[in-house]
Design a protein around this motif. Sequence first.
Motif, mmCIF file in Angstrom:
data_model
loop_
_atom_site.group_PDB
_atom_site.id
_atom_site.type_symbol
_atom_site.label_atom_id
_atom_site.label_comp_id
_atom_site.label_asym_id
_atom_site.label_seq_id
_atom_site.Cartn_x
_atom_site.Cartn_y
_atom_site.Cartn_z
ATOM 1 N N LEU A 176 0.582 -1.096 -0.033
ATOM 2 C CA LEU A 176 -0.082 -0.027 -0.035
ATOM 3 C C LEU A 176 0.893 1.294 -0.140
ATOM 4 O O LEU A 176 0.336 2.397 -0.534
ATOM 5 C CB LEU A 176 -0.768 -0.154 1.265
ATOM 6 N N LEU A 177 2.161 1.286 0.553
ATOM 7 C CA LEU A 177 2.926 2.334 0.535
ATOM 8 C C LEU A 177 3.681 2.291 -0.902
ATOM 9 O O LEU A 177 4.501 3.335 -0.921
ATOM 10 C CB LEU A 177 3.929 2.462 1.560
ATOM 11 N N ARG B 84 -6.131 5.193 7.486
ATOM 12 C CA ARG B 84 -6.228 6.659 6.535
ATOM 13 C C ARG B 84 -4.803 7.048 5.983
ATOM 14 O O ARG B 84 -4.526 7.495 4.947
ATOM 15 C CB ARG B 84 -7.103 7.463 6.982
ATOM 16 N N PHE C 160 -3.001 4.881 3.749
ATOM 17 C CA PHE C 160 -3.412 4.904 2.473
ATOM 18 C C PHE C 160 -3.034 6.476 1.843
ATOM 19 O O PHE C 160 -2.531 6.456 0.640
ATOM 20 C CB PHE C 160 -4.869 4.760 2.304
ATOM 21 N N ALA C 161 -3.010 7.381 2.906
ATOM 22 C CA ALA C 161 -2.397 8.713 2.416
ATOM 23 C C ALA C 161 -1.023 8.637 1.920
ATOM 24 O O ALA C 161 -0.578 9.276 1.123
ATOM 25 C CB ALA C 161 -2.780 9.562 3.477
ATOM 26 N N GLY D 62 0.592 6.051 0.980
ATOM 27 C CA GLY D 62 0.823 5.238 -0.387
ATOM 28 C C GLY D 62 0.299 6.432 -1.637
ATOM 29 O O GLY D 62 0.873 5.952 -2.599
ATOM 30 N N GLY D 63 -0.767 6.758 -1.317
ATOM 31 C CA GLY D 63 -1.061 7.821 -2.552
ATOM 32 C C GLY D 63 -0.340 8.840 -2.877
ATOM 33 O O GLY D 63 -0.481 9.206 -3.958
ATOM 34 N N GLY D 64 0.360 9.493 -2.048
ATOM 35 C CA GLY D 64 1.260 10.637 -2.345
ATOM 36 C C GLY D 64 2.020 11.127 -1.057
ATOM 37 O O GLY D 64 1.569 11.458 -0.080
ATOM 38 N N ALA E 182 0.781 13.937 1.959
ATOM 39 C CA ALA E 182 0.658 13.357 3.116
ATOM 40 C C ALA E 182 1.276 14.190 4.077
ATOM 41 O O ALA E 182 0.913 14.463 5.248
ATOM 42 C CB ALA E 182 0.938 11.794 3.220
ATOM 43 N N GLY F 211 1.048 1.405 -5.123
ATOM 44 C CA GLY F 211 0.781 1.865 -3.700
ATOM 45 C C GLY F 211 -0.642 2.701 -3.749
ATOM 46 O O GLY F 211 -1.028 2.863 -4.796
ATOM 47 N N GLY F 212 -1.425 2.809 -2.579
ATOM 48 C CA GLY F 212 -2.441 3.682 -2.601
ATOM 49 C C GLY F 212 -3.726 2.887 -2.706
ATOM 50 O O GLY F 212 -4.919 3.459 -2.650
ATOM 51 N N ARG F 213 -3.542 1.643 -3.154
ATOM 52 C CA ARG F 213 -4.935 0.640 -3.562
ATOM 53 C C ARG F 213 -4.857 -0.561 -3.127
ATOM 54 O O ARG F 213 -3.948 -1.190 -3.735
ATOM 55 C CB ARG F 213 -5.163 1.114 -5.039
#
Length: 450
Positions: A122-123, A316, A319-320, A322-324, A328, A390-392
């Motif tokens: 996820l990261l 959360r 996920f944050a 991992g999303g950017g 974050a 990552g992120g999903r």
Amino acid sequence: MSETSNKTVKGDESPELGKTEAVAAAPTTVAPADDPTAAPVTVVDPRLLVREEGFKGYLTEFTRRVKGGELGSLPVVVGLIIIWTIFQVKNSLFLSADNLSNISYFLSATGMLAIGLVFVLLLGEIDLSVGSVSGLASTVFAVFVVNHGMNQWLALILTIVTGIGIGALHGWFFAKIGVPAFVVTLAGFLGWNGLMLWLLGSSGTINIPADSGPVNLLGQSSFFMNQAIVGAYLLAGLGVVLSALGQFNEQRRRRAAGVPFRPTSEILIRVILLAVASFAAAAVLNNAAGVSNALVIFLASLVVVDFVLRRTTYGRKVFAVGGGIEAARRAGISVPMVRITVFAISGGFAAIGGMFFAGQTASATLNAGGGNTLMLAIAAAVIGGTSLFGGRGTVWSALLGMLVIQSIQTGLDLLNMNTSIQYMITGGVLLGAVVIDSVSRKSQKAAGRG
């Protein structure tokens, strides 16, 4: 009328509603942005229209999501159906109760490693050490119990703490020193494997008493509620009730907050489908020997970890990050803390997985956590739907991915296929999963949702 006034509100763009769903939502009245004096225009949440159109609306929404790259677990479920169908045609014993019971038992050990890897993936990172850490964990447990006469349950706790500490050490080098995760965990893969060999000594094996303690709990002949038929149905009923309570509680909270919520009719349909699947699985396993303790612990771990990722602030944050990473960091999230704890979680689950392997053989051996264990754990998480970018993803991908992998292994064993064939097929499935993930991301970007 202006272009602005013709647009509808996209209620599914909020983080909590990333997956479009049928909801109940009230129409909203707004004024055109380019002409404040014009008559107000009523805009309707598109998900409300889906609900009002009934089955046709759901089908239309499903088609839109597929075209937009929001595939979810669809590819792996379709793949699993195809795999089961092929093997059942080739050998009628594949879908027998005994064979399905074996699949459910042997997927649990590698599945525990896959749960920890989901956090790392996820990261957008990787942990190459989980196989070696799992082997070292079973060896540490054996040394504590056999060589030092320690209480098995105390040894189990210390073993898991050891795995968590190793993972945290990897995370510290990655987050604080800046060593790439690939490099630091590759070093761990080699180093912890060497330590395991040193602890095992010249014999290469330490037999663990299998008559009591955690090894007996996780053994192949140990079943939930001592093979009582009611045990499987009790688990199925508990799962259905918890799912229903969770969904209705979420509906209540969202309704009280004045945001879109899932209608009761859809919740009931979801609960009924879950009940059918759960009780069918319970009936099949009861026709064998029942539900193994290993499977019960694995499923319980999935439920707990899923709650942590989807319902807590920490989840959360994962996920944050991992999303950017930069986004974050600007949001006030301690990126190093998240990274260190994620690798600690991965190490902890690797240690638990090592205990599952020890329970299967009642020993710690040179082969513990070796071979293709690492690759299968990574493949399970990715095949199940967790993105390598990552992120999903979701921890349930560990279960879906392991079902696919263990089904392939067991099916090919029934057909007396060579191990080389297993590797090639599993590799092809893994490549297919990554290709689907890449195409899905491109589709989402083209649809403006990437």
